[in-house]
Every structure is written in C-alpha cells, then in structure tokens.
Design an enzyme around this catalytic site. Structure first.
Site, PDB file in Angstrom:
ATOM      1  N   SER A 142       0.869  -1.173   0.000  1.00 20.21           N
ATOM      2  CA  SER A 142       0.000   0.000   0.000  1.00 20.21           C
ATOM      3  C   SER A 142       0.906   1.224   0.000  1.00 20.21           C
ATOM      4  O   SER A 142       2.052   1.154   0.469  1.00 20.21           O
ATOM      5  CB  SER A 142      -0.890   0.011   1.250  1.00 20.21           C
ATOM      6  OG  SER A 142      -1.454   1.292   1.483  1.00 20.21           O
ATOM      7  N   ASN A 144       0.666   3.358   2.020  1.00 14.57           N
ATOM      8  CA  ASN A 144       0.827   3.684   3.429  1.00 14.57           C
ATOM      9  C   ASN A 144       1.965   2.937   4.122  1.00 14.57           C
ATOM     10  O   ASN A 144       2.335   3.292   5.245  1.00 14.57           O
ATOM     11  CB  ASN A 144      -0.487   3.435   4.169  1.00 14.57           C
ATOM     12  CG  ASN A 144      -1.617   4.248   3.575  1.00 14.57           C
ATOM     13  OD1 ASN A 144      -1.379   5.207   2.847  1.00 14.57           O
ATOM     14  ND2 ASN A 144      -2.844   3.853   3.864  1.00 14.57           N
ATOM     15  N   THR A 189      31.934  38.411  26.433  1.00 16.36           N
ATOM     16  CA  THR A 189      30.610  37.958  26.874  1.00 16.36           C
ATOM     17  C   THR A 189      29.663  39.146  26.751  1.00 16.36           C
ATOM     18  O   THR A 189      30.001  40.262  27.151  1.00 16.36           O
ATOM     19  CB  THR A 189      30.631  37.460  28.333  1.00 16.36           C
ATOM     20  OG1 THR A 189      31.123  38.504  29.189  1.00 16.36           O
ATOM     21  CG2 THR A 189      31.522  36.231  28.473  1.00 16.36           C
ATOM     22  N   SER A 320      29.470  45.828  -3.176  1.00 14.14           N
ATOM     23  CA  SER A 320      28.502  46.906  -3.299  1.00 14.14           C
ATOM     24  C   SER A 320      28.503  47.471  -4.709  1.00 14.14           C
ATOM     25  O   SER A 320      29.541  47.537  -5.368  1.00 14.14           O
ATOM     26  CB  SER A 320      28.829  48.023  -2.306  1.00 14.14           C
ATOM     27  OG  SER A 320      27.971  49.142  -2.483  1.00 14.14           O
ATOM     28  N   SER A 321      27.328  47.913  -5.143  1.00 13.39           N
ATOM     29  CA  SER A 321      27.205  48.574  -6.434  1.00 13.39           C
ATOM     30  C   SER A 321      27.432  50.071  -6.316  1.00 13.39           C
ATOM     31  O   SER A 321      27.484  50.770  -7.329  1.00 13.39           O
ATOM     32  CB  SER A 321      25.804  48.320  -7.013  1.00 13.39           C
ATOM     33  OG  SER A 321      24.822  48.881  -6.148  1.00 13.39           O
TER      34      SER A 321
END
Length: 467
Positions: A142, A144, A189, A320-321
């Site tokens: 099956s 299943n 920390t 970056s452009s």
C-alpha cells in the site's frame, strides 16, 4: 502511422497518455492536480532510488512466497535496477507536494516500473494484461507502507551526504584551531570584553560544536531505520502473507545496505511520524549552531576599519554597487539564510506530524519535501562554508596582540593575587586613563614585575591554574 498516445483506464474513466511515457493514467491525473512547486519527485534522486529498492524487495519477497512468477519478478527486478542506476528518473513527474498521503508518488513508481518491465519483456508500454502496475508491481503493498519506508530509506542516504559535509567542515575548523593556537585575543561575553583566550580555542569550539551535532544526527538516523513495510493499508497487514513483513524487510536491508528493522507494532508505525519530528529537530539544532558560528565569523571579521577586524575572511565578490572597495561576508550570510529556512521547515514538519488523524498521517509529502530541503541545503551550506570561507581565514595578529596588551580585562586574572577590590580599581583606572593593567599594578606595588609577568603569561591566562 504510430499514434502519439495510448489509451489507459482507471476508476474515473479513460484518458490518453503520451505513447512514449513510462508513467500512466494515475500519474497523468496527479500532474494535473498538483501544479504546486514545479519540482518533481524525480529531482530527489535518493527518493527514486529508494522507491526502486522497495519495489525490488517486494517483488523478490513475493517471488519467494510463491505469489509472483519468476518471469514477472525478474522483469520487475531488472526495471528497478535500471532506476537504481539512474535511468528514467525524468519519468517521475508528479509534484513533490501532493494530496493522498503520497499515493501519487507510489502510483508513479508502479507505472514506470511496470512499463520498463514490459519493455524488458518485449511488450509495448501500457500492455498491463502482461504485467500490471498494481496487481504485480504493487503486490502486497500500500502507499501507506511503501511511502514512509521509502522516505526513511531515502533520508538515510541523504543524511550520509550531510554528515560527510559536516565532518569536512569540522576538520577545517580544527585545522584553523591548530594554526591559530599561539594567538592571544580577548574573549567576549555579551559583546563586552571578558578575559583572554587564544584564537585557536575560539575556532576549536566550532569544531567541537559541529562534531557534537554529527553524533546527534547519527542518533536520529538510527530512529528512522525502523520501517512499517508489510503494514499495507493501516498496519494490519491485509493482503500479505504472514511471513511477508519480516521477509521483505530483510531483503530490503540486504539490497540497500541499511540495517532496517520491522516495527514491533505496524499499526502504530503506520500512523506515527515521531521519527521525522525527531530528525527535523536535530536538523534545526544543526542549523542553529551553524548560524551562530556564522554570526561569530561576521562579527570577528567586521570592519575593515570600524569593526572588530580580528580575522580576515576570503574575499569572494565585490560587495557593493555604490561603495567602491567594499567586500561583504557573503558565505556566512548564505549559511545564515539556510539556517532560517531549516528552522521554518522544522515548523512545517511539526505541524504536519501533529495533523495526522487516526490510522494514517496524510501529510508525509510535505514532511518529505521539508526534510529533503533541510538536508540538501545544510550539506551545500557546509560545503561552501568550508571551501569558500573557513580554509582561507587569516588572523589579524598585530591587532589581536595590541588589544590583549591594552585590555582592562586582564585585571580579572589578578583577582586571586590582589583581590577583587584592587582588581576593580585597576580595571576602571585602565579604562579611565588608558594606562595598561601592568603599569597600574606596578605603580601601586600590588605585585612584583616577575610575579605579574608570570600571571599574565599566555599559558596562565588561557587555562586553569596548575595545582
């Protein structure tokens, strides 16, 4: 003139199927019903190989039990071997997200295997009187029990690839830990200066974290080796020989090389998706920890002038452009995004598992899709993090040394020798005046120069005191 179509029949009536298609009418309807993701089950090669292994094991079990003749069993087995070898994956065309608890996936497999077997027997595609997708390929099965068994086996294969990628990443972090073992730096920390450590210790932590998750993933994998093959519809084993479940599981284990075991209770196993939830939770754990590591790499490399600037990541692309010369931490960023996706996939798996009803969970297709995405993307993320980032990381040795030399955090190491109040004064005064801890301690004769040098030596600063 040869027709471009063949006529097939199901309970809803007749339909024309492309004459050269190995799939049939059930798959045709599924293609029409589920135009969801645009990604077919055929794109998950582990799933298709696992399906073929399950069908081959079933054919062999049915042959040994006397329910399937040698001629058909041999043809089915050979068709399955073809698919295991990579053939016909393009014929598995139903969308990965589908209704019916995976029935369309099982039907697609039954039809492709049947037609390939017919071809092996010298019969035309669709000649189901000779060898039928349901009567023969799907015998004693099956959806299943086939679908969840296939999913567990396929996930086992996929997880091995993820484990390989994780182990490589672990080794790369460990190699960097060795390379950086002599470099002192200030630990933090809550993003505030804490006490000294070595950069090697920091990177060793990442290797250990990944190693721990390798073990957790292995444990989760063990849980999905229990299968319900032989359960058929709801777990009662209807339409099977009493010996079938154990026999087919043993055959499948032998064929796949995976130590599969039959579930103790097939009714429970057919409706319970807990092993998938457990696995998804471990994948989320892996994602969370990888993302944390990538957060650290982005922080530690931030700058190059106004940030932490403690390490240099390999430059992989212009950043970056509009801002000339800018380079971004793009590899950690992409792994962060994978982690966000995996966390979302875990929620999907959780909701799908919870939504099961009575003797079946109908939502295993979305569980499958979510788990495969998580595993594939995590593996790819680990590979790119290793190759395109970790192996090329360099330390900003001069900056790290200067920060340790001038840090007020060194005062913490003096607590056992000059007391907390004196150490507090030293730390605050260092921050106020810009003088070093050493200068302030010596100015007040709190310690001798030789004693101070010993306490502030790298081996003392970065480890427990020797007894």
């Amino acid at each position: 003139m040869t027709s471009a179509f063949r006529r097939e029949h199901d309970l809803l009536g007749d339909r024309d199927v492309p004459a050269d298609a190995y799939w049939g009418i059930h798959t045709l309807r599924a293609r029409e019903n589920y135009p969801i993701t645009g990604r077919s089950i055929g794109s998950y090669s582990h799933l298709i190989v696992a399906l073929a292994l399950v069908k081959r094991a079933a054919a062999e079990a049915n042959r040994q039990l006397g329910d399937l003749d040698d001629r058909r069993a041999d043809a089915i087995a050979q068709a399955c071997r073809d698919i295991e070898g990579g053939a016909l994956h393009d014929q598995f065309v139903v969308d990965v997200i589908q209704g019916g608890a995976g029935t369309s996936t099982n039907m697609n497999a039954n039809e492709v295997i049947a037609n390939r077997a017919l071809e092996r027997l010298g019969q035309p595609l669709g000649a189901y009187a000779e060898l039928h997708p349901l009567n023969h390929v799907n015998m004693a099965q099956s959806t299943n029990d086939v679908y969840p068994t296939t999913l567990k086996l396929a996930l086992t294969f996929a997880i091995e690839e993820l484990l390989d990628a994780m182990r490589t990443l672990q080794q790369d972090f460990a190699a960097k830990a060795d390379e950086f073992s002599d470099i002192l730096k200030m630990g933090r920390t809550q993003l505030q200066d804490a006490v000294p450590m070595t950069l090697g210790q920091e990177f060793r932590t990442y290797a250990v974290m990944i190693g721990e998750d390798v073990e957790r993933l292995r444990e989760a994998t063990a849980l999905i080796r229990e299968i319900n093959l032989g359960a058929t519809a709801i777990g009662t084993g209807i339409n099977t020989n009493i010996r079938y479940s154990r026999l087919v599981t043993d055959i499948l284990a032998d064929l796949s090389g995976v130590p599969l075991v039959p579930a103790d209770n097939l009714i429970e196993a057919t409706q319970d998706t807990g092993a998938f939830v457990q696995l998804s939770g471990v994948l989320k754990r892996v994602a969370c920890k990888l993302s944390k590591v990538c957060n650290d790499l982005r922080l530690l490399s931030s700058g190059p002038q106004a940030g932490f600037g403690e390490i240099f990541l390999p430059e992989r692309a212009a950043g970056s452009s509009i801002m000339p010369g800018k380079v971004n931490p793009i590899i950690p960023e992409v792994v962060n995004q994978i982690a966000f996706e995996v966390i979302g996939n875990d929620m999907t798996v959780t909701m799908a598992s919870e939504a099961g009803q009575l003797q079946l969970n109908a939502f295993e297709p979305i569980i499958a899709h979510s788990l495969f995405k998580s595993i594939e993307h995590l593996a790819a993320g680990c590979r790119t993090l290793s190759a395109n980032c970790v192996r090329g990381i360099e330390a900003n040795r001069a900056l790290l040394a200067e920060r340790v030399r001038t840090s007020a955090g060194l005062a913490t190491a003096l607590n056992p020798y000059i007391g907390y109040e004196n150490a507090t004064w030293v730390a605050r005064e260092a921050l106020r005046t810009g003088k070093t801890v050493s200068e302030l301690v010596l100015s007040r004769n709190l310690m001798t120069e030789s004693a101070l040098a010993k306490v502030l030596s790298p081996e003392v600063l970065t480890a427990p005191r020797a007894v």
